[in-house]
Design a protein around this motif. Structure first.
Motif, PDB file in Angstrom:
ATOM      1  N   UNK A  88       0.842  -1.212   0.000  1.00 20.56           N
ATOM      2  CA  UNK A  88       0.000   0.000   0.000  1.00 20.56           C
ATOM      3  C   UNK A  88       0.873   1.256   0.000  1.00 20.56           C
ATOM      4  N   UNK A  89       1.962   1.232   0.766  1.00 24.16           N
ATOM      5  CA  UNK A  89       2.825   2.429   0.799  1.00 24.16           C
ATOM      6  C   UNK A  89       3.518   2.606  -0.557  1.00 24.16           C
ATOM      7  N   UNK A  90       3.988   1.513  -1.145  1.00 30.43           N
ATOM      8  CA  UNK A  90       4.611   1.620  -2.481  1.00 30.43           C
ATOM      9  C   UNK A  90       3.625   2.216  -3.484  1.00 30.43           C
ATOM     10  N   UNK A  91       2.364   1.789  -3.396  1.00 28.61           N
ATOM     11  CA  UNK A  91       1.361   2.310  -4.325  1.00 28.61           C
ATOM     12  C   UNK A  91       1.150   3.812  -4.106  1.00 28.61           C
ATOM     13  N   UNK A  92       1.084   4.233  -2.838  1.00 28.11           N
ATOM     14  CA  UNK A  92       0.848   5.656  -2.548  1.00 28.11           C
ATOM     15  C   UNK A  92       2.039   6.503  -3.005  1.00 28.11           C
ATOM     16  N   UNK A  93       3.251   5.959  -2.855  1.00 24.22           N
ATOM     17  CA  UNK A  93       4.447   6.694  -3.295  1.00 24.22           C
ATOM     18  C   UNK A  93       4.391   6.863  -4.815  1.00 24.22           C
ATOM     19  N   UNK A  94       3.978   5.796  -5.498  1.00 23.61           N
ATOM     20  CA  UNK A  94       3.957   5.830  -6.957  1.00 23.61           C
ATOM     21  C   UNK A  94       2.804   6.688  -7.483  1.00 23.61           C
ATOM     22  N   UNK A 126       6.891   9.411   6.030  1.00 26.89           N
ATOM     23  CA  UNK A 126       5.762   9.990   6.759  1.00 26.89           C
ATOM     24  C   UNK A 126       4.561   9.035   6.764  1.00 26.89           C
ATOM     25  N   UNK A 127       4.318   8.389   5.613  1.00 25.26           N
ATOM     26  CA  UNK A 127       3.130   7.542   5.488  1.00 25.26           C
ATOM     27  C   UNK A 127       3.266   6.204   6.231  1.00 25.26           C
ATOM     28  N   UNK A 128       4.446   5.607   6.152  1.00 23.48           N
ATOM     29  CA  UNK A 128       4.596   4.259   6.719  1.00 23.48           C
ATOM     30  C   UNK A 128       4.230   4.189   8.215  1.00 23.48           C
ATOM     31  N   UNK A 129       4.727   5.133   9.051  1.00 20.82           N
ATOM     32  CA  UNK A 129       4.365   5.045  10.471  1.00 20.82           C
ATOM     33  C   UNK A 129       2.849   5.090  10.681  1.00 20.82           C
ATOM     34  N   UNK A 130       2.155   5.918   9.885  1.00 20.42           N
ATOM     35  CA  UNK A 130       0.677   5.979  10.009  1.00 20.42           C
ATOM     36  C   UNK A 130       0.054   4.635   9.650  1.00 20.42           C
ATOM     37  N   UNK A 131       0.529   4.060   8.557  1.00 17.34           N
ATOM     38  CA  UNK A 131      -0.045   2.789   8.099  1.00 17.34           C
ATOM     39  C   UNK A 131       0.240   1.661   9.090  1.00 17.34           C
ATOM     40  N   UNK A 132       1.409   1.697   9.691  1.00 19.33           N
ATOM     41  CA  UNK A 132       1.755   0.669  10.683  1.00 19.33           C
ATOM     42  C   UNK A 132       0.810   0.756  11.874  1.00 19.33           C
ATOM     43  N   UNK A 133       0.548   2.001  12.296  1.00 15.90           N
ATOM     44  CA  UNK A 133      -0.368   2.196  13.444  1.00 15.90           C
ATOM     45  C   UNK A 133      -1.766   1.723  13.081  1.00 15.90           C
ATOM     46  N   UNK A 153      17.568  20.022  -3.139  1.00 18.68           N
ATOM     47  CA  UNK A 153      17.207  18.691  -3.665  1.00 18.68           C
ATOM     48  C   UNK A 153      17.140  17.632  -2.564  1.00 18.68           C
ATOM     49  N   UNK A 154      17.770  17.891  -1.429  1.00 13.09           N
ATOM     50  CA  UNK A 154      17.757  16.890  -0.353  1.00 13.09           C
ATOM     51  C   UNK A 154      18.638  15.686  -0.652  1.00 13.09           C
ATOM     52  N   UNK A 155      19.572  15.835  -1.570  1.00 13.52           N
ATOM     53  CA  UNK A 155      20.423  14.682  -1.927  1.00 13.52           C
ATOM     54  C   UNK A 155      21.321  14.250  -0.763  1.00 13.52           C
ATOM     55  N   UNK A 156      21.384  15.088   0.266  1.00 12.07           N
ATOM     56  CA  UNK A 156      22.189  14.723   1.435  1.00 12.07           C
ATOM     57  C   UNK A 156      21.435  13.874   2.438  1.00 12.07           C
ATOM     58  N   UNK A 157      20.139  13.658   2.194  1.00 13.22           N
ATOM     59  CA  UNK A 157      19.336  12.916   3.182  1.00 13.22           C
ATOM     60  C   UNK A 157      18.709  11.682   2.553  1.00 13.22           C
ATOM     61  N   UNK A 158      19.390  11.085   1.584  1.00 12.55           N
ATOM     62  CA  UNK A 158      18.804   9.938   0.887  1.00 12.55           C
ATOM     63  C   UNK A 158      18.622   8.741   1.812  1.00 12.55           C
ATOM     64  N   UNK A 159      19.382   8.682   2.902  1.00 11.12           N
ATOM     65  CA  UNK A 159      19.234   7.558   3.835  1.00 11.12           C
ATOM     66  C   UNK A 159      17.838   7.505   4.421  1.00 11.12           C
ATOM     67  N   UNK A 160      17.248   8.694   4.677  1.00 12.85           N
ATOM     68  CA  UNK A 160      15.954   8.678   5.378  1.00 12.85           C
ATOM     69  C   UNK A 160      14.754   8.792   4.452  1.00 12.85           C
ATOM     70  N   UNK A 161      14.985   9.151   3.190  1.00 10.23           N
ATOM     71  CA  UNK A 161      13.848   9.279   2.264  1.00 10.23           C
ATOM     72  C   UNK A 161      14.090   8.325   1.105  1.00 10.23           C
ATOM     73  N   UNK A 162      13.610   7.085   1.263  1.00 12.27           N
ATOM     74  CA  UNK A 162      14.048   6.028   0.350  1.00 12.27           C
ATOM     75  C   UNK A 162      13.684   6.270  -1.109  1.00 12.27           C
ATOM     76  N   UNK A 163      12.567   6.967  -1.364  1.00 13.13           N
ATOM     77  CA  UNK A 163      12.150   7.148  -2.761  1.00 13.13           C
ATOM     78  C   UNK A 163      12.778   8.386  -3.396  1.00 13.13           C
ATOM     79  N   UNK A 164      13.394   9.256  -2.551  1.00 15.59           N
ATOM     80  CA  UNK A 164      13.771  10.595  -3.026  1.00 15.59           C
ATOM     81  C   UNK A 164      14.734  10.556  -4.214  1.00 15.59           C
ATOM     82  N   UNK A 165      15.648   9.596  -4.200  1.00 12.73           N
ATOM     83  CA  UNK A 165      16.670   9.587  -5.254  1.00 12.73           C
ATOM     84  C   UNK A 165      16.060   9.365  -6.633  1.00 12.73           C
ATOM     85  N   UNK A 166      14.905   8.666  -6.682  1.00 11.36           N
ATOM     86  CA  UNK A 166      14.279   8.397  -7.985  1.00 11.36           C
ATOM     87  C   UNK A 166      13.303   9.481  -8.378  1.00 11.36           C
ATOM     88  N   UNK A 167      12.962  10.345  -7.430  1.00 13.15           N
ATOM     89  CA  UNK A 167      11.936  11.354  -7.680  1.00 13.15           C
ATOM     90  C   UNK A 167      12.547  12.657  -8.180  1.00 13.15           C
TER      91      UNK A 167
END
Ligand SMILES: C[S@@+](CC[C@H](N)C(=O)[O-])C[C@H]1O[C@@H](n2cnc3c(N)ncnc32)[C@H](O)[C@@H]1O
Length: 450
Positions: free
Chosen positions: A10-16, A24-31, A331-345
């Motif tokens: 579901x999170x992959x779908x929302x990202x796409x 941000x979304x994953x913690x909500x979905x886990x809860x 661009x946030x290229x320095x924070x790619x560790x915490x935003x997994x989709x950012x590098x492709x976006x």
């Protein structure tokens, strides 16, 4: 169906589909799904791992299916990516990875693609991860493309990183950096200086004097119990805020401005430091929704911090300030560790508009400085077009600025020895790195008005 896979899908779908941010979304979905902690950990690993390695997995899917991923229905494509991640990067049994991915395809309303998904995943399951990587790397057209497949980074990002490392004579660290981007960072916390204590049993951060690490678990209860005076914050962000606050002793009555403040992590550190030195702090944030986050962020500091909601290029000139933080949108290229989709976006086309905005914000900030006032120009990106070039462009057009040695200031703030090589352009800029310092790749420049 294992609920962890359902949540990850579901999170992959929302990202796409709707450009959601997984962090941000994953913690909500886990809860919402009420997952056990073991399933929550699995869902997190599946979501982050699949998003991070998307480029590599897509190349493997294309090879195995003989189709371009753009020609595959998006829900089927996401189920395949999730399946490939389980097959090649986890210990999930192959039959479970294949069957559950095919089930996701069916449940997403694409039952007619179930046979296709099954065949592609079975094909991929036949060989080991090393063979697949070799196979797609053999088809790469350049060394950078090969590195991109190996470490799952777009080629333009690899080139930007190489140039930024080369600017300090460390191009040989590139692969270490790319590898570090694929590991989720440990949670670091700030105890606001003068307002909260670092817990006696906590591991201190190696550099920031106000930081510590949690052993594990959810930091939220600790943050709530401390009334916001203890908070989650990257160690590089702590250092950036402290570099401005401690660049020289604070004189009572100084006026400080945080020009691009949301969500307000650095504002809170600045406010705590200003409180101790009897200075005043104002904050600004363009987005009204995000400005609310700044107000919440400073609520634990007993100092009135007015928060305006304007374009910083206009707002800065409404006052005269002794210190201004320009923590610019980037661009946030320095924070790619915490935003997994950012590098492709992000794309290289994002860079010129951001550099223009950064130049505009920095110019407005230096214009608003009192004599001897200092601006900290900070980005969470090491891309030279957003860091060194923005500062160099500004300095070419004016002679009322002196660049301070940000590396020396950071060393004076830091608890431990910081490895910060000289910049080959002769500037005083400090560049932090995930692989070298365990921080986001923050760039920090300090400019003083004559
Ligand atoms: C890198 S973030 C700041 C992070 C913040 N300093 C912290 O440590 O929590 C940049 C912020 O600038 C805001 N922004 C974008 N364009 C702006 C503008 N023209 N003027 C002021 N703020 C802007 C963005 O909405 C974003 O919240």
């Amino acid at each position: 169906m294992n609920p962890a896979r359902r949540v990850a899908f579901d999170v992959l779908r929302a990202v796409d589909e709707s450009d959601a941010y997984a962090n941000l979304l994953l913690p909500q979905e886990l809860r919402r799904a009420g997952l056990s902690s073991a399933d929550a950990a699995l869902a997190t690993e599946l979501t982050y791992g699949t998003l991070r390695r998307r480029g590599t997995y897509d190349a493997i899917i294309e090879h195995a299916s003989g189709r371009s991923v753009d020609a595959i229905d998006p829900p089927v494509r996401d189920a395949l990516r999730l399946g490939v991640h389980q097959l090649l990067a986890t210990r999930v049994a192959s039959h479970a990875a294949v069957n559950e991915s095919v089930e996701l395809v069916r449940r997403s309303g694409a039952a007619n693609a179930a046979g296709f998904a099954n065949a592609v995943l079975r094909r991929i399951a036949r060989d080991n991860p090393g063979d697949w990587l070799q196979r797609v790397a053999d088809a790469a057209r350049s060394d950078d493309e090969r590195l991109g497949l190996r470490y799952a980074h777009p080629v333009w990002v690899i080139r930007a990183f190489r140039r930024a490392l080369a600017a300090e004579g460390r191009a040989d660290e590139l692969e270490e950096l790319l590898a570090a981007d694929n590991v989720s960072p440990a949670v670091t916390m700030t105890a606001l200086p003068g307002l909260a204590d670092i817990p006696a049993d906590a591991a201190r951060t190696p550099y920031s004097p106000v930081g510590f690490r949690l052993g594990g678990g959810d930091p939220e209860p600790l943050v709530r119990a401390a009334g916001g005076r203890v908070r989650v914050q990257d160690e590089g962000s702590q250092l950036a805020a402290l570099a401005l606050a401690r660049v020289r002793p604070v004189r009572a009555g100084e006026r400080w401005l945080d020009l691009c403040a949301a969500p307000g992590g650095k504002t809170a550190v600045l406010a705590a430091e200003a409180l101790a030195g009897d200075a005043r702090v104002e904050a600004n944030e363009l987005s009204p929704a995000r400005a609310k986050l700044v107000r919440t962020s400073v609520a634990g500091v007993p100092l009135d911090v007015p928060v305006s909601e304007e374009d910083g290029r206009v707002r800065a000139g409404r006052g005269v300030y002794d210190r201004i933080l320009v923590d610019a949108p980037c661009t946030g290229l320095g924070a790619l560790r915490r935003r997994p989709e950012a590098r492709w976006r992000k794309t290289p086309a994002d860079v010129p508009d951001l550099s223009d905005l950064q130049r505009g914000l920095l110019t407005a900030a230096v214009d608003a400085l009192a004599p001897d006032g200092v601006v900290a120009y900070v980005t969470c990106s090491p891309h030279l077009a957003e860091t060194a070039a923005v500062v160099a462009d500004l300095r070419r057009t004016r002679d009322d600025l002196v660049e301070l040695d940000a590396r020396a200031v950071l060393r004076s703030v830091s608890r431990g020895e910081l490895d910060l090589p000289d910049q080959q352009d002769g500037s005083g800029r400090a560049q932090l790195w995930p692989h070298r310092h365990g921080t986001d790749a923050m760039s920090i420049t300090l400019l003083q008005k004559r």
